[in-house]
Design a protein around this motif. Structure first.
Motif, PDB file in Angstrom:
ATOM      1  N   GLY A  23       0.768  -1.236   0.000  1.00  0.00           N
ATOM      2  CA  GLY A  23       0.000   0.000   0.000  1.00  0.00           C
ATOM      3  C   GLY A  23       0.796   1.281   0.000  1.00  0.00           C
ATOM      4  O   GLY A  23       0.262   2.348  -0.326  1.00  0.00           O
ATOM      5  N   VAL A  24       2.097   1.206   0.340  1.00  0.00           N
ATOM      6  CA  VAL A  24       2.850   2.445   0.515  1.00  0.00           C
ATOM      7  C   VAL A  24       3.063   3.183  -0.794  1.00  0.00           C
ATOM      8  O   VAL A  24       3.193   4.408  -0.818  1.00  0.00           O
ATOM      9  CB  VAL A  24       4.194   2.144   1.222  1.00  0.00           C
ATOM     10  N   GLY A  25       3.084   2.474  -1.915  1.00  0.00           N
ATOM     11  CA  GLY A  25       3.262   3.139  -3.206  1.00  0.00           C
ATOM     12  C   GLY A  25       2.128   4.089  -3.537  1.00  0.00           C
ATOM     13  O   GLY A  25       2.351   5.200  -4.030  1.00  0.00           O
ATOM     14  N   ARG A  26       0.889   3.669  -3.242  1.00  0.00           N
ATOM     15  CA  ARG A  26      -0.259   4.537  -3.483  1.00  0.00           C
ATOM     16  C   ARG A  26      -0.173   5.786  -2.615  1.00  0.00           C
ATOM     17  O   ARG A  26      -0.442   6.899  -3.072  1.00  0.00           O
ATOM     18  CB  ARG A  26      -1.568   3.785  -3.203  1.00  0.00           C
ATOM     19  N   ASP A  27       0.191   5.598  -1.357  1.00  0.00           N
ATOM     20  CA  ASP A  27       0.317   6.746  -0.457  1.00  0.00           C
ATOM     21  C   ASP A  27       1.425   7.690  -0.921  1.00  0.00           C
ATOM     22  O   ASP A  27       1.304   8.907  -0.807  1.00  0.00           O
ATOM     23  CB  ASP A  27       0.610   6.272   0.964  1.00  0.00           C
ATOM     24  N   ALA A  28       2.519   7.111  -1.439  1.00  0.00           N
ATOM     25  CA  ALA A  28       3.635   7.939  -1.909  1.00  0.00           C
ATOM     26  C   ALA A  28       3.201   8.817  -3.077  1.00  0.00           C
ATOM     27  O   ALA A  28       3.534  10.009  -3.127  1.00  0.00           O
ATOM     28  CB  ALA A  28       4.809   7.049  -2.310  1.00  0.00           C
ATOM     29  N   ARG A  29       2.462   8.257  -4.018  1.00  0.00           N
ATOM     30  CA  ARG A  29       1.989   9.050  -5.162  1.00  0.00           C
ATOM     31  C   ARG A  29       1.045  10.158  -4.705  1.00  0.00           C
ATOM     32  O   ARG A  29       1.112  11.294  -5.193  1.00  0.00           O
ATOM     33  CB  ARG A  29       1.302   8.139  -6.186  1.00  0.00           C
ATOM     34  N   TYR A  30       0.163   9.828  -3.770  1.00  0.00           N
ATOM     35  CA  TYR A  30      -0.758  10.834  -3.230  1.00  0.00           C
ATOM     36  C   TYR A  30       0.017  11.962  -2.561  1.00  0.00           C
ATOM     37  O   TYR A  30      -0.236  13.150  -2.803  1.00  0.00           O
ATOM     38  CB  TYR A  30      -1.710  10.168  -2.239  1.00  0.00           C
ATOM     39  N   LEU A  31       0.981  11.611  -1.734  1.00  0.00           N
ATOM     40  CA  LEU A  31       1.742  12.600  -0.971  1.00  0.00           C
ATOM     41  C   LEU A  31       2.559  13.503  -1.891  1.00  0.00           C
ATOM     42  O   LEU A  31       2.543  14.736  -1.749  1.00  0.00           O
ATOM     43  CB  LEU A  31       2.658  11.877   0.015  1.00  0.00           C
ATOM     44  N   ILE A  32       3.245  12.901  -2.840  1.00  0.00           N
ATOM     45  CA  ILE A  32       4.048  13.695  -3.773  1.00  0.00           C
ATOM     46  C   ILE A  32       3.149  14.619  -4.587  1.00  0.00           C
ATOM     47  O   ILE A  32       3.491  15.784  -4.844  1.00  0.00           O
ATOM     48  CB  ILE A  32       4.872  12.787  -4.700  1.00  0.00           C
ATOM     49  N   GLY A  33       2.000  14.139  -4.984  1.00  0.00           N
ATOM     50  CA  GLY A  33       1.073  14.994  -5.729  1.00  0.00           C
ATOM     51  C   GLY A  33       0.674  16.222  -4.951  1.00  0.00           C
ATOM     52  O   GLY A  33       0.569  17.329  -5.502  1.00  0.00           O
ATOM     53  N   LYS A  34       0.440  16.044  -3.640  1.00  0.00           N
ATOM     54  CA  LYS A  34       0.067  17.179  -2.800  1.00  0.00           C
ATOM     55  C   LYS A  34       1.252  18.116  -2.559  1.00  0.00           C
ATOM     56  O   LYS A  34       1.105  19.345  -2.583  1.00  0.00           O
ATOM     57  CB  LYS A  34      -0.470  16.681  -1.458  1.00  0.00           C
ATOM     58  N   LEU A  35       2.436  17.552  -2.330  1.00  0.00           N
ATOM     59  CA  LEU A  35       3.609  18.382  -2.063  1.00  0.00           C
ATOM     60  C   LEU A  35       4.090  19.110  -3.314  1.00  0.00           C
ATOM     61  O   LEU A  35       4.701  20.176  -3.225  1.00  0.00           O
ATOM     62  CB  LEU A  35       4.748  17.518  -1.508  1.00  0.00           C
ATOM     63  N   ARG A  36       3.797  18.558  -4.474  1.00  0.00           N
ATOM     64  CA  ARG A  36       4.295  19.151  -5.724  1.00  0.00           C
ATOM     65  C   ARG A  36       3.756  20.557  -5.939  1.00  0.00           C
ATOM     66  O   ARG A  36       4.425  21.417  -6.525  1.00  0.00           O
ATOM     67  CB  ARG A  36       3.929  18.258  -6.910  1.00  0.00           C
ATOM     68  N   SER A  37       2.558  20.835  -5.464  1.00  0.00           N
ATOM     69  CA  SER A  37       1.991  22.176  -5.622  1.00  0.00           C
ATOM     70  C   SER A  37       2.840  23.199  -4.871  1.00  0.00           C
ATOM     71  O   SER A  37       3.051  24.319  -5.364  1.00  0.00           O
ATOM     72  CB  SER A  37       0.551  22.213  -5.123  1.00  0.00           C
ATOM     73  N   ARG A  38       3.352  22.842  -3.712  1.00  0.00           N
ATOM     74  CA  ARG A  38       4.237  23.749  -2.968  1.00  0.00           C
ATOM     75  C   ARG A  38       5.535  23.960  -3.744  1.00  0.00           C
ATOM     76  O   ARG A  38       6.028  25.087  -3.848  1.00  0.00           O
ATOM     77  CB  ARG A  38       4.533  23.177  -1.594  1.00  0.00           C
ATOM     78  N   LEU A  39       6.055  22.893  -4.313  1.00  0.00           N
ATOM     79  CA  LEU A  39       7.295  23.002  -5.073  1.00  0.00           C
ATOM     80  C   LEU A  39       7.104  23.854  -6.315  1.00  0.00           C
ATOM     81  O   LEU A  39       7.963  24.659  -6.677  1.00  0.00           O
ATOM     82  CB  LEU A  39       7.789  21.610  -5.454  1.00  0.00           C
ATOM     83  N   GLY A  40       5.939  23.694  -6.962  1.00  0.00           N
ATOM     84  CA  GLY A  40       5.670  24.494  -8.150  1.00  0.00           C
ATOM     85  C   GLY A  40       5.601  25.970  -7.816  1.00  0.00           C
ATOM     86  O   GLY A  40       6.159  26.810  -8.522  1.00  0.00           O
ATOM     87  N   ALA A  41       4.938  26.312  -6.720  1.00  0.00           N
ATOM     88  CA  ALA A  41       4.834  27.718  -6.314  1.00  0.00           C
ATOM     89  C   ALA A  41       6.212  28.278  -6.000  1.00  0.00           C
ATOM     90  O   ALA A  41       6.534  29.424  -6.330  1.00  0.00           O
ATOM     91  CB  ALA A  41       3.914  27.834  -5.102  1.00  0.00           C
ATOM     92  N   ARG A  42       7.054  27.479  -5.373  1.00  0.00           N
ATOM     93  CA  ARG A  42       8.389  27.927  -5.023  1.00  0.00           C
ATOM     94  C   ARG A  42       9.201  28.212  -6.294  1.00  0.00           C
ATOM     95  O   ARG A  42       9.947  29.187  -6.367  1.00  0.00           O
ATOM     96  CB  ARG A  42       9.080  26.861  -4.174  1.00  0.00           C
ATOM     97  N   ARG A  43       9.036  27.356  -7.297  1.00  0.00           N
ATOM     98  CA  ARG A  43       9.798  27.541  -8.530  1.00  0.00           C
ATOM     99  C   ARG A  43       9.360  28.793  -9.269  1.00  0.00           C
ATOM    100  O   ARG A  43      10.163  29.496  -9.855  1.00  0.00           O
ATOM    101  CB  ARG A  43       9.643  26.298  -9.424  1.00  0.00           C
ATOM    102  N   VAL A  44       8.062  29.081  -9.201  1.00  0.00           N
ATOM    103  CA  VAL A  44       7.574  30.302  -9.835  1.00  0.00           C
ATOM    104  C   VAL A  44       8.168  31.522  -9.145  1.00  0.00           C
ATOM    105  O   VAL A  44       8.638  32.472  -9.796  1.00  0.00           O
ATOM    106  CB  VAL A  44       6.032  30.361  -9.793  1.00  0.00           C
ATOM    107  N   ARG A  45       8.186  31.514  -7.816  1.00  0.00           N
ATOM    108  CA  ARG A  45       8.761  32.659  -7.087  1.00  0.00           C
ATOM    109  C   ARG A  45      10.237  32.817  -7.379  1.00  0.00           C
ATOM    110  O   ARG A  45      10.771  33.923  -7.410  1.00  0.00           O
ATOM    111  CB  ARG A  45       8.555  32.423  -5.571  1.00  0.00           C
ATOM    112  N   ALA A  46      10.911  31.665  -7.614  1.00  0.00           N
ATOM    113  CA  ALA A  46      12.349  31.719  -7.887  1.00  0.00           C
ATOM    114  C   ALA A  46      12.646  32.027  -9.357  1.00  0.00           C
ATOM    115  O   ALA A  46      13.799  32.182  -9.736  1.00  0.00           O
ATOM    116  CB  ALA A  46      13.001  30.398  -7.505  1.00  0.00           C
ATOM    117  N   GLY A  47      11.610  32.087 -10.171  1.00  0.00           N
ATOM    118  CA  GLY A  47      11.814  32.386 -11.579  1.00  0.00           C
ATOM    119  C   GLY A  47      12.323  31.228 -12.396  1.00  0.00           C
ATOM    120  O   GLY A  47      12.939  31.387 -13.441  1.00  0.00           O
ATOM    121  N   VAL A  48      12.067  29.990 -11.914  1.00  0.00           N
ATOM    122  CA  VAL A  48      12.532  28.811 -12.630  1.00  0.00           C
ATOM    123  C   VAL A  48      11.593  28.506 -13.799  1.00  0.00           C
ATOM    124  O   VAL A  48      10.386  28.507 -13.619  1.00  0.00           O
ATOM    125  CB  VAL A  48      12.599  27.617 -11.652  1.00  0.00           C
TER     126      VAL A  48
END
Length: 362
Positions: free
Chosen positions: A337-362
């Motif tokens: 079951g941990v693989g499903r949870d990992a995909r869910y978690l990364i999907g949620k965390l990715r939005s924070r990473l995307g916002a950070r990259r926009v602020r950094a001008g990446v």
């Protein structure tokens, strides 16, 4: 002190949860680093007792994108899981994931933009996201028994048990009613006198109802995806059994008694007031999350458990947890079951990473 700021996600722990998190991050186009305190990225599996077999068939015991080798309906041995996880880690490394062994995390701090992860060797890593995937084996739950300080016998947790050989001919009390407790008790009963001490009668679940492994039925009925939020108090799971464990109890090879009340010198005292000599009391009483490196962050409750919603920290955006019991569903802390949870978690965390990259001008 070495300062590094080159990764999207720092994954703490290189066992099944950490490796699944790294794979999910890689598939999402992120750059993770895995920090494993041990010598190899196989988590706690090498440290379990020698006879341990997975309670789930090989076909359901795989992490994402790599099938478990061998016959799909067999129950893999501990050492096979170790070899599988080592192979999985090598595959991740070939794909460019950095996996650092001997990298023990001592402390995690946060500001508004990033986390600072400190290692025992003085290295410091910075990243906008952290996943705590260190499991619980190194933090066994050892309930206090009255009189234990003066107990003349051996008191140990199942985490310290390897095989029955040192216990031949001894009088042993195994405390617990789960899979490990029953399996260890039955194994010890071959060469020792064993009582299983439990608060409630042991509950069993047929391993192969109607000729199919119970995990097949978990999958087709959707039980494995039952949301944890629907369960107010996650239950202790029943013991999976093809019949041999129930037979051991019926025949008295393993004696089951209500929980002992205290220890007194060389003796255990039972709830009915009876006393008897005991050489060993073995606690198969489970584990608790191993998250001491987050103590200074304010992300844990007073018991040391994470404050989270389905693995996402409710105190620190960008912090995630993986491999917790009932994190999202009954399978959350398992290979299946941990693989499903990992995909869910990364999907949620990715939005924070995307916002950070926009602020950094990446």
């Amino acid at each position: 002190m070495t300062l590094v700021d080159a990764f999207d996600v720092v994954v703490i722990g290189g066992g099944q949860s950490g490796l699944a998190a790294a794979r999910a991050a890689l598939d999402a186009g992120l750059d993770p680093v895995v920090l494993e305190a041990g010598e190899q990225a196989t988590g706690s599996w090498p440290h379990y007792y020698d006879s341990l077999t997975v309670f789930c068939p090989a076909r359901y015991s795989a992490l994402p994108s790599m099938a478990f080798p061998g016959g799909p309906d067999r129950y893999p041995h501990r050492d096979e899981v170790v070899a599988y996880l080592a192979s999985y880690a090598r595959d991740l490394a070939r794909r460019g994931v950095e996996i650092r062994t001997g990298a023990r995390v001592t402390d995690v701090r946060a500001d508004r933009e990033r986390f600072t992860v400190r290692l025992a060797d003085g290295t410091t890593l910075n990243a906008p996201a952290v996943i705590a995937a260190t499991g619980s084996f190194a933090n066994p739950h050892v309930p206090r028994l009255e009189g234990q300080e003066g107990f003349a016998g051996e008191l140990l947790h199942a985490a310290g048990y390897k095989n029955p050989e040192p216990y031949a001919g001894r009088r042993i009390i195994v405390v617990g009613a789960g899979n490990s407790a029953v399996q260890i008790a039955a194994e010890l009963a071959e060469i020792a006198t064993v009582t299983l001490a439990t608060r409630e009668p042991v509950r069993f679940l047929e391993q192969r109802p109607l000729g199919k492994d119970v995990h097949f039925w978990f999958k087709v009925t959707g039980f494995d995806r039952l949301p944890a939020r629907l369960v107010t108090s996650p239950p202790t799971g029943p013991v999976l059994d093809e019949g041999s464990y129930r037979q051991a109890l019926r025949e008295g090879r393993v004696d089951r008694r209500p929980m002992l009340t205290r220890l007194d010198g060389e003796e255990v005292v039972w709830s009915d007031g009876g006393r008897e000599h005991a050489d060993v009391v073995l606690l198969a009483t489970g584990y608790r999350p191993q998250l001491g490196y987050l103590d200074g962050l304010g992300a844990l409750d007073e018991r040391g458990h994470p404050r989270h919603d389905r693995g996402l920290s409710t105190t620190h955006p960008g912090l995630g947890f993986l491999g917790l019991e009932w994190q999202r569903n009954p399978a959350s802390n398992s290979l299946r079951g941990v693989g499903r949870d990992a995909r869910y978690l990364i999907g949620k965390l990715r939005s924070r990473l995307g916002a950070r990259r926009v602020r950094a001008g990446v």
